[in-house]
Write a protein that holds these residues in place. Structure first.
Motif, PDB file in Angstrom:
ATOM      1  N   THR A   2       0.846  -1.189   0.000  1.00 58.04           N
ATOM      2  CA  THR A   2       0.000   0.000   0.000  1.00 58.04           C
ATOM      3  C   THR A   2       0.884   1.243   0.000  1.00 58.04           C
ATOM      4  OG1 THR A   2      -1.714  -1.168   1.221  1.00 58.04           O
ATOM      5  CG2 THR A   2      -1.821   1.217   1.238  1.00 58.04           C
ATOM      6  N   THR A   3       0.507   2.219  -0.809  1.00 56.16           N
ATOM      7  CA  THR A   3       1.221   3.490  -0.845  1.00 56.16           C
ATOM      8  C   THR A   3       0.202   4.621  -0.905  1.00 56.16           C
ATOM      9  OG1 THR A   3       3.017   4.698  -1.932  1.00 56.16           O
ATOM     10  CG2 THR A   3       1.498   3.545  -3.371  1.00 56.16           C
ATOM     11  N   LYS A   4       0.596   5.798  -0.429  1.00 60.92           N
ATOM     12  CA  LYS A   4      -0.279   6.976  -0.449  1.00 60.92           C
ATOM     13  C   LYS A   4       0.177   7.905  -1.557  1.00 60.92           C
ATOM     14  CE  LYS A   4      -2.782   7.913   2.916  1.00 60.92           C
ATOM     15  NZ  LYS A   4      -4.211   7.884   2.924  1.00 60.92           N
ATOM     16  N   TYR A   5      -0.789   8.537  -2.221  1.00 58.37           N
ATOM     17  CA  TYR A   5      -0.489   9.560  -3.216  1.00 58.37           C
ATOM     18  C   TYR A   5      -1.605  10.595  -3.168  1.00 58.37           C
ATOM     19  CZ  TYR A   5       0.364  12.039  -7.536  1.00 58.37           C
ATOM     20  OH  TYR A   5       0.598  13.033  -8.448  1.00 58.37           O
ATOM     21  N   ASN A   6      -1.245  11.822  -2.805  1.00 55.70           N
ATOM     22  CA  ASN A   6      -2.231  12.888  -2.599  1.00 55.70           C
ATOM     23  C   ASN A   6      -3.334  12.372  -1.677  1.00 55.70           C
ATOM     24  OD1 ASN A   6      -0.704  14.632  -4.176  1.00 55.70           O
ATOM     25  ND2 ASN A   6      -1.853  14.206  -6.032  1.00 55.70           N
ATOM     26  N   GLN A   7      -4.591  12.458  -2.111  1.00 56.10           N
ATOM     27  CA  GLN A   7      -5.700  12.008  -1.264  1.00 56.10           C
ATOM     28  C   GLN A   7      -6.009  10.523  -1.439  1.00 56.10           C
ATOM     29  OE1 GLN A   7      -6.038  13.837  -4.072  1.00 56.10           O
ATOM     30  NE2 GLN A   7      -8.052  13.574  -5.015  1.00 56.10           N
ATOM     31  N   TYR A   8      -5.216   9.814  -2.248  1.00 60.37           N
ATOM     32  CA  TYR A   8      -5.506   8.432  -2.582  1.00 60.37           C
ATOM     33  C   TYR A   8      -4.623   7.447  -1.808  1.00 60.37           C
ATOM     34  CZ  TYR A   8      -7.705  10.719  -6.563  1.00 60.37           C
ATOM     35  OH  TYR A   8      -8.469  11.529  -7.347  1.00 60.37           O
ATOM     36  N   ILE A  49      -7.574   1.748  -6.071  1.00 54.88           N
ATOM     37  CA  ILE A  49      -7.363   3.108  -5.581  1.00 54.88           C
ATOM     38  C   ILE A  49      -8.555   3.493  -4.711  1.00 54.88           C
ATOM     39  CG2 ILE A  49      -7.164   5.539  -6.220  1.00 54.88           C
ATOM     40  CD1 ILE A  49      -5.575   4.727  -8.619  1.00 54.88           C
ATOM     41  N   PHE A  50      -8.236   3.943  -3.500  1.00 56.44           N
ATOM     42  CA  PHE A  50      -9.247   4.357  -2.531  1.00 56.44           C
ATOM     43  C   PHE A  50      -9.092   5.834  -2.205  1.00 56.44           C
ATOM     44  CE2 PHE A  50      -8.394  -0.121  -1.805  1.00 56.44           C
ATOM     45  CZ  PHE A  50      -9.657  -0.670  -1.652  1.00 56.44           C
ATOM     46  N   GLU A  51     -10.224   6.472  -1.917  1.00 53.74           N
ATOM     47  CA  GLU A  51     -10.248   7.828  -1.385  1.00 53.74           C
ATOM     48  C   GLU A  51     -11.184   7.800  -0.186  1.00 53.74           C
ATOM     49  OE1 GLU A  51     -10.844  12.445  -2.862  1.00 53.74           O
ATOM     50  OE2 GLU A  51     -11.515  10.821  -4.161  1.00 53.74           O
ATOM     51  N   ASN A  52     -10.663   8.134   0.983  1.00 54.93           N
ATOM     52  CA  ASN A  52     -11.448   8.060   2.230  1.00 54.93           C
ATOM     53  C   ASN A  52     -12.079   6.686   2.411  1.00 54.93           C
ATOM     54  OD1 ASN A  52     -10.884  10.798   2.748  1.00 54.93           O
ATOM     55  ND2 ASN A  52     -12.611  11.422   1.465  1.00 54.93           N
ATOM     56  N   ASP A  53     -11.321   5.648   2.197  1.00 49.51           N
ATOM     57  CA  ASP A  53     -11.755   4.253   2.337  1.00 49.51           C
ATOM     58  C   ASP A  53     -12.817   3.816   1.341  1.00 49.51           C
ATOM     59  OD1 ASP A  53      -9.972   3.741   4.434  1.00 49.51           O
ATOM     60  OD2 ASP A  53     -11.384   4.490   5.929  1.00 49.51           O
ATOM     61  N   ASN A  54     -13.126   4.652   0.354  1.00 51.68           N
ATOM     62  CA  ASN A  54     -14.077   4.292  -0.699  1.00 51.68           C
ATOM     63  C   ASN A  54     -13.305   3.926  -1.965  1.00 51.68           C
ATOM     64  OD1 ASN A  54     -16.466   4.886   0.794  1.00 51.68           O
ATOM     65  ND2 ASN A  54     -16.017   7.061   0.503  1.00 51.68           N
ATOM     66  N   LEU A  55     -13.661   2.802  -2.569  1.00 58.56           N
ATOM     67  CA  LEU A  55     -13.008   2.370  -3.799  1.00 58.56           C
ATOM     68  C   LEU A  55     -13.342   3.346  -4.921  1.00 58.56           C
ATOM     69  CD1 LEU A  55     -11.315   0.179  -5.242  1.00 58.56           C
ATOM     70  CD2 LEU A  55     -13.469  -0.973  -5.776  1.00 58.56           C
ATOM     71  N   VAL A  56     -12.306   3.923  -5.523  1.00 60.29           N
ATOM     72  CA  VAL A  56     -12.474   4.881  -6.618  1.00 60.29           C
ATOM     73  C   VAL A  56     -12.348   4.167  -7.960  1.00 60.29           C
ATOM     74  CG1 VAL A  56     -11.491   6.933  -7.717  1.00 60.29           C
ATOM     75  CG2 VAL A  56     -11.603   6.791  -5.225  1.00 60.29           C
ATOM     76  N   VAL A  76       6.734   3.485  -9.270  1.00 57.96           N
ATOM     77  CA  VAL A  76       6.948   4.914  -9.032  1.00 57.96           C
ATOM     78  C   VAL A  76       5.603   5.584  -9.192  1.00 57.96           C
ATOM     79  CG1 VAL A  76       8.012   7.032  -9.923  1.00 57.96           C
ATOM     80  CG2 VAL A  76       9.341   4.906  -9.864  1.00 57.96           C
ATOM     81  N   VAL A  77       5.267   6.458  -8.245  1.00 57.32           N
ATOM     82  CA  VAL A  77       4.023   7.216  -8.320  1.00 57.32           C
ATOM     83  C   VAL A  77       4.383   8.695  -8.325  1.00 57.32           C
ATOM     84  CG1 VAL A  77       1.804   7.681  -7.238  1.00 57.32           C
ATOM     85  CG2 VAL A  77       2.817   5.411  -7.024  1.00 57.32           C
ATOM     86  N   SER A  78       3.955   9.412  -9.384  1.00 55.92           N
ATOM     87  CA  SER A  78       4.191  10.855  -9.468  1.00 55.92           C
ATOM     88  C   SER A  78       3.342  11.450 -10.580  1.00 55.92           C
ATOM     89  CB  SER A  78       5.675  11.161  -9.717  1.00 55.92           C
ATOM     90  OG  SER A  78       6.070  10.730 -10.991  1.00 55.92           O
ATOM     91  N   LYS A  79       3.007  12.705 -10.428  1.00 50.36           N
ATOM     92  CA  LYS A  79       2.281  13.465 -11.452  1.00 50.36           C
ATOM     93  C   LYS A  79       1.041  12.740 -11.956  1.00 50.36           C
ATOM     94  CE  LYS A  79       6.239  16.142 -12.799  1.00 50.36           C
ATOM     95  NZ  LYS A  79       7.061  16.680 -13.855  1.00 50.36           N
ATOM     96  N   ASN A  80       0.240  12.222 -11.017  1.00 54.95           N
ATOM     97  CA  ASN A  80      -0.997  11.514 -11.339  1.00 54.95           C
ATOM     98  C   ASN A  80      -0.789  10.304 -12.238  1.00 54.95           C
ATOM     99  OD1 ASN A  80      -2.576  13.256  -9.779  1.00 54.95           O
ATOM    100  ND2 ASN A  80      -2.656  14.728 -11.454  1.00 54.95           N
TER     101      ASN A  80
END
Length: 183
Positions: A2-8, A49-56, A76-80
């Protein structure tokens, strides 16, 4: 992993039991990117991909070549964008849509790791070290006497001070600059 990127929150799992179009799959994925093959695919990764525990969104990648594992150096995660090694390919997927932006075969057998240098990527492959630009085009490839992995898996790849140092199966050490020239 698991990794974080912005709000995801991006969750990546190995899903070798997944079969395209099977009703027995434990997970469903909105985007299915499977290479057509008469053989069992050795590298199958599920991405959610999740946002606030909701599957996006979700996707599953499946390719041939050698088996790839998921670890900190395999993506690698960068620039969306999510760039990830899967089998002998590197995929670039949009975040959060998980649509393929590009897909490049970066090695004949398998890709062990991807490393971002400025706007480009160095790929540690089994047979080659390669450099890919931000659009997925191969800039250069470098090969050695043997495969780029050691028996113990230690000290077989590093990038320090813009020098790539890689050790092959016979313990030969190669030093390559970021332009693909052996030093």
């Amino acid at each position: 992993m698991t990794t974080k990127y912005n709000q995801y929150t991006i969750q990546i799992t190995s899903n070798s039991a997944y079969e395209s179009d099977s009703k027995y799959n434990i997970n469903d994925y909105r985007n299915v990117y499977f290479e057509e093959s008469e053989y069992i695919l050795p590298s199958i990764f599920g991405i959610k991909i999740f946002e606030n525990d909701n599957l996006v969104n979700s996707a599953i990648l499946g390719v041939g070549g050698g088996a790839t594992t998921i670890h900190q150096g395999s993506l690698v995660v960068s620039k969306n964008r999510l760039q990830i090694c899967c089998g002998n390919f590197v995929f670039c997927l949009s975040i959060p849509e998980l649509k393929i932006i590009w897909k490049t075969q970066a090695d004949e057998i398998t890709c062990f790791g991807i490393y971002k240098i400025d706007e480009e990527f160095i790929i540690h492959g089994e047979m080659q070290i390669s450099k890919i630009d931000k659009n997925g085009n191969i800039v250069w490839k470098f090969g050695g006497r043997d495969i780029f992995v050691t028996i113990d898996g230690k000290d077989n790849f590093s990038i320090t001070n813009n020098i790539i140092c890689v050790r092959d199966f016979q313990n030969y050490i190669y030093k390559v600059d970021l332009d693909g020239n052996e030093i």
